[in-house]
Design a protein around this motif. Structure first.
Motif, PDB file in Angstrom:
ATOM      1  N   SER A   1       0.831  -1.205   0.000  1.00  0.00           N
ATOM      2  CA  SER A   1       0.000   0.000   0.000  1.00  0.00           C
ATOM      3  C   SER A   1       0.861   1.248   0.000  1.00  0.00           C
ATOM      4  O   SER A   1       0.574   2.218  -0.727  1.00  0.00           O
ATOM      5  CB  SER A   1      -0.923  -0.001   1.227  1.00  0.00           C
ATOM      6  OG  SER A   1      -1.778  -1.131   1.220  1.00  0.00           O
ATOM      7  N   ALA A   2       1.910   1.235   0.797  1.00  0.00           N
ATOM      8  CA  ALA A   2       2.804   2.393   0.840  1.00  0.00           C
ATOM      9  C   ALA A   2       3.511   2.586  -0.497  1.00  0.00           C
ATOM     10  O   ALA A   2       3.692   3.718  -0.965  1.00  0.00           O
ATOM     11  CB  ALA A   2       3.824   2.222   1.963  1.00  0.00           C
ATOM     12  N   GLU A   3       3.890   1.482  -1.135  1.00  0.00           N
ATOM     13  CA  GLU A   3       4.567   1.568  -2.423  1.00  0.00           C
ATOM     14  C   GLU A   3       3.636   2.114  -3.496  1.00  0.00           C
ATOM     15  O   GLU A   3       4.035   2.953  -4.322  1.00  0.00           O
ATOM     16  CB  GLU A   3       5.084   0.192  -2.828  1.00  0.00           C
ATOM     17  CG  GLU A   3       5.896   0.196  -4.122  1.00  0.00           C
ATOM     18  CD  GLU A   3       6.438  -1.173  -4.454  1.00  0.00           C
ATOM     19  OE1 GLU A   3       7.015  -1.324  -5.552  1.00  0.00           O
ATOM     20  OE2 GLU A   3       6.288  -2.096  -3.619  1.00  0.00           O
ATOM     21  N   LYS A   4       2.371   1.664  -3.488  1.00  0.00           N
ATOM     22  CA  LYS A   4       1.414   2.166  -4.468  1.00  0.00           C
ATOM     23  C   LYS A   4       1.139   3.651  -4.251  1.00  0.00           C
ATOM     24  O   LYS A   4       1.010   4.417  -5.217  1.00  0.00           O
ATOM     25  CB  LYS A   4       0.114   1.364  -4.369  1.00  0.00           C
ATOM     26  CG  LYS A   4       0.234  -0.067  -4.860  1.00  0.00           C
ATOM     27  CD  LYS A   4      -1.092  -0.798  -4.739  1.00  0.00           C
ATOM     28  CE  LYS A   4      -0.967  -2.240  -5.238  1.00  0.00           C
ATOM     29  NZ  LYS A   4      -2.256  -2.970  -5.105  1.00  0.00           N
ATOM     30  N   ALA A   5       1.046   4.056  -2.966  1.00  0.00           N
ATOM     31  CA  ALA A   5       0.824   5.470  -2.675  1.00  0.00           C
ATOM     32  C   ALA A   5       1.993   6.317  -3.164  1.00  0.00           C
ATOM     33  O   ALA A   5       1.802   7.414  -3.709  1.00  0.00           O
ATOM     34  CB  ALA A   5       0.616   5.665  -1.175  1.00  0.00           C
ATOM     35  N   GLU A   6       3.212   5.813  -2.991  1.00  0.00           N
ATOM     36  CA  GLU A   6       4.387   6.540  -3.461  1.00  0.00           C
ATOM     37  C   GLU A   6       4.403   6.629  -4.984  1.00  0.00           C
ATOM     38  O   GLU A   6       4.752   7.679  -5.559  1.00  0.00           O
ATOM     39  CB  GLU A   6       5.653   5.830  -2.966  1.00  0.00           C
ATOM     40  CG  GLU A   6       6.957   6.513  -3.369  1.00  0.00           C
ATOM     41  CD  GLU A   6       7.146   7.858  -2.716  1.00  0.00           C
ATOM     42  OE1 GLU A   6       7.889   8.678  -3.270  1.00  0.00           O
ATOM     43  OE2 GLU A   6       6.525   8.080  -1.644  1.00  0.00           O
ATOM     44  N   GLN A   7       3.995   5.560  -5.660  1.00  0.00           N
ATOM     45  CA  GLN A   7       3.945   5.572  -7.117  1.00  0.00           C
ATOM     46  C   GLN A   7       2.908   6.569  -7.621  1.00  0.00           C
ATOM     47  O   GLN A   7       3.161   7.291  -8.595  1.00  0.00           O
ATOM     48  CB  GLN A   7       3.627   4.161  -7.640  1.00  0.00           C
ATOM     49  CG  GLN A   7       4.741   3.153  -7.406  1.00  0.00           C
ATOM     50  CD  GLN A   7       4.346   1.755  -7.826  1.00  0.00           C
ATOM     51  OE1 GLN A   7       3.191   1.492  -8.207  1.00  0.00           O
ATOM     52  NE2 GLN A   7       5.291   0.818  -7.785  1.00  0.00           N
ATOM     53  N   ARG A   8       1.760   6.630  -6.954  1.00  0.00           N
ATOM     54  CA  ARG A   8       0.728   7.576  -7.364  1.00  0.00           C
ATOM     55  C   ARG A   8       1.203   9.008  -7.154  1.00  0.00           C
ATOM     56  O   ARG A   8       0.925   9.900  -7.962  1.00  0.00           O
ATOM     57  CB  ARG A   8      -0.553   7.318  -6.587  1.00  0.00           C
ATOM     58  CG  ARG A   8      -1.209   5.987  -6.890  1.00  0.00           C
ATOM     59  CD  ARG A   8      -2.489   5.808  -6.105  1.00  0.00           C
ATOM     60  NE  ARG A   8      -3.475   6.808  -6.467  1.00  0.00           N
ATOM     61  CZ  ARG A   8      -4.653   6.928  -5.860  1.00  0.00           C
ATOM     62  NH1 ARG A   8      -4.961   6.124  -4.854  1.00  0.00           N
ATOM     63  NH2 ARG A   8      -5.513   7.836  -6.242  1.00  0.00           N
ATOM     64  N   LYS A   9       1.914   9.227  -6.063  1.00  0.00           N
ATOM     65  CA  LYS A   9       2.427  10.570  -5.784  1.00  0.00           C
ATOM     66  C   LYS A   9       3.433  10.999  -6.833  1.00  0.00           C
ATOM     67  O   LYS A   9       3.382  12.139  -7.330  1.00  0.00           O
ATOM     68  CB  LYS A   9       3.051  10.592  -4.392  1.00  0.00           C
ATOM     69  CG  LYS A   9       3.629  11.939  -3.985  1.00  0.00           C
ATOM     70  CD  LYS A   9       4.045  11.932  -2.536  1.00  0.00           C
ATOM     71  CE  LYS A   9       5.113  10.910  -2.265  1.00  0.00           C
ATOM     72  NZ  LYS A   9       5.582  10.933  -0.864  1.00  0.00           N
ATOM     73  N   GLN A  10       4.333  10.099  -7.191  1.00  0.00           N
ATOM     74  CA  GLN A  10       5.327  10.422  -8.206  1.00  0.00           C
ATOM     75  C   GLN A  10       4.664  10.646  -9.565  1.00  0.00           C
ATOM     76  O   GLN A  10       5.077  11.532 -10.328  1.00  0.00           O
ATOM     77  CB  GLN A  10       6.368   9.298  -8.297  1.00  0.00           C
ATOM     78  CG  GLN A  10       7.227   9.134  -7.060  1.00  0.00           C
ATOM     79  CD  GLN A  10       8.058  10.366  -6.762  1.00  0.00           C
ATOM     80  OE1 GLN A  10       8.393  11.141  -7.671  1.00  0.00           O
ATOM     81  NE2 GLN A  10       8.392  10.570  -5.497  1.00  0.00           N
TER      82      GLN A  10
END
Length: 357
Positions: free
Chosen positions: A277-286
């Protein structure tokens, strides 16, 4: 304001004087969790100052405001929503959530004179809630929608009225749902660079499942008939039983999710779920920052008259939009940019304080 962080390439403070940067930095720091903010007290002081001796009859006065000024212009704002915002300060409520955290961005300062205490008579900046207490924030996003040409009929359905032209007329949806569609639409387009379009009638979240926005592998071939719910369920059960039987025949262990209780008694799922979940959130932010690569937000500290006299700002703007708080600057001498049409914010739907007199 130090030029560091995720937004360093998006926000520019270079046009501000250092004293203005310090003021903005203090404002941002005031939003921290450790900074106290008694918003309930701030709101109550504004209400008491506004209603004065009629404070005990404030509910009736709010109902009068709604019937006389709000409903004739924006009937999609429900009277309960408007009343709760006027009396409690909460405009958008979803489900059974408890709203106990103040919105510190609304706590600002204005110059004033102390009336009590040892500093009586001295000029000081007074912290409080100095924003709108009459018209409501529903006017910003909750009364109209940026109609998408591909879903025009579905979006118009959000404004359907039951028993129209009768004493029992009632909107099927409300301003909170309209605002939700607008905000989702803005964020969705920023992230995907595609317009948000409703896929089902009267389902404000249906645009999130837009097939055009999904990877091609996730989209079912339109030429293949969609299986019925019973067939799909039966097929899933058959596949699961076959997998279990194969595993038992081979003597393999079937891997299961381990569920354990956390310190607060809630169930915590082992594995990499939290990391995913944290990785997906970081990808969406980028991804969002990449889409905003050509966008630059400049903070300008000067007034409009002196701003447009600077050479670097002459004939630069495509449009100049004034909010109601900046209409005092709307004079011909200060908006002489021929290439930039001026669009002032209308006050047609605003509730005026003299309406209560």
């Amino acid at each position: 304001c130090d030029g560091d962080g995720y937004l360093k390439d998006l926000v520019d403070f270079g046009n501000l004087k250092f004293k203005d940067r310090d003021v903005m930095q203090e404002a941002f720091q005031a939003w921290g969790q450790r900074v106290p903010c008694d918003m309930e007290n701030f709101l109550d002081r504004r209400r008491r100052h506004h209603f004065k001796e009629r404070y005990d009859a404030r509910k009736n006065l709010v109902d009068w405001d709604y019937c006389a000024r709000v409903k004739p212009i924006n009937s999609i704002i429900h009277h309960l929503q408007y009343r709760d915002w006027r009396l409690k300060g909460i405009a958008f409520e979803y489900g059974d959530c408890e709203y106990d955290a103040p919105n510190k961005t609304m706590a600002t300062y204005i110059p004033g004179i102390m009336k009590k205490g040892r500093d009586r008579g001295l000029k000081k900046d007074l912290k409080g809630y100095w924003s709108d207490t009459l018209s409501s924030p529903f006017l910003s996003f909750g009364t109209d929608i940026d109609t998408n040409s591909g879903a025009k009929e579905r979006e118009e359905q959000l404004f359907d009225i039951f028993n129209k032209n009768s004493g029992a007329a009632q909107h099927r949806h409300n301003a909170g749902e309209i605002a939700t569609v607008n905000i989702i639409s803005f964020l969705y387009e920023l992230e995907t660079l595609q317009e948000y379009a409703l896929q089902r009638d009267r389902d404000i979240f249906s645009g999130l499942g837009n097939e055009d926005a999904r990877p091609k592998s996730d989209v079912q071939n339109s030429s293949d008939p969609a299986p019925s719910s019973n067939q799909s369920k039966s097929g899933e059960e058959t596949d699961r039983l076959e997998q279990n039987n194969d595993a038992e025949a081979k003597g393999d262990d079937i891997e299961e999710l381990n569920i354990s209780n956390g310190e607060d008694g809630t169930e915590v799922e082992d594995g990499d779920t939290a990391n995913d979940s944290a990785e997906k959130a970081e990808q969406r932010k980028q991804k969002l920052l990449e889409n905003l690569g050509n966008v630059r937000i400049h903070f300008l500290g000067a007034d409009m008259a002196s701003l447009l006299r600077k050479r670097k700002f002459q004939s630069l703007f495509d449009v100049i939009i004034f909010g109601t708080a900046g209409l005092s600057q709307l004079v011909k001498s200060s908006t002489s940019d021929e290439n930039a049409p001026v669009q002032p914010e209308t006050t047609e739907a605003f509730v005026r304080s003299d309406d209560l007199m």
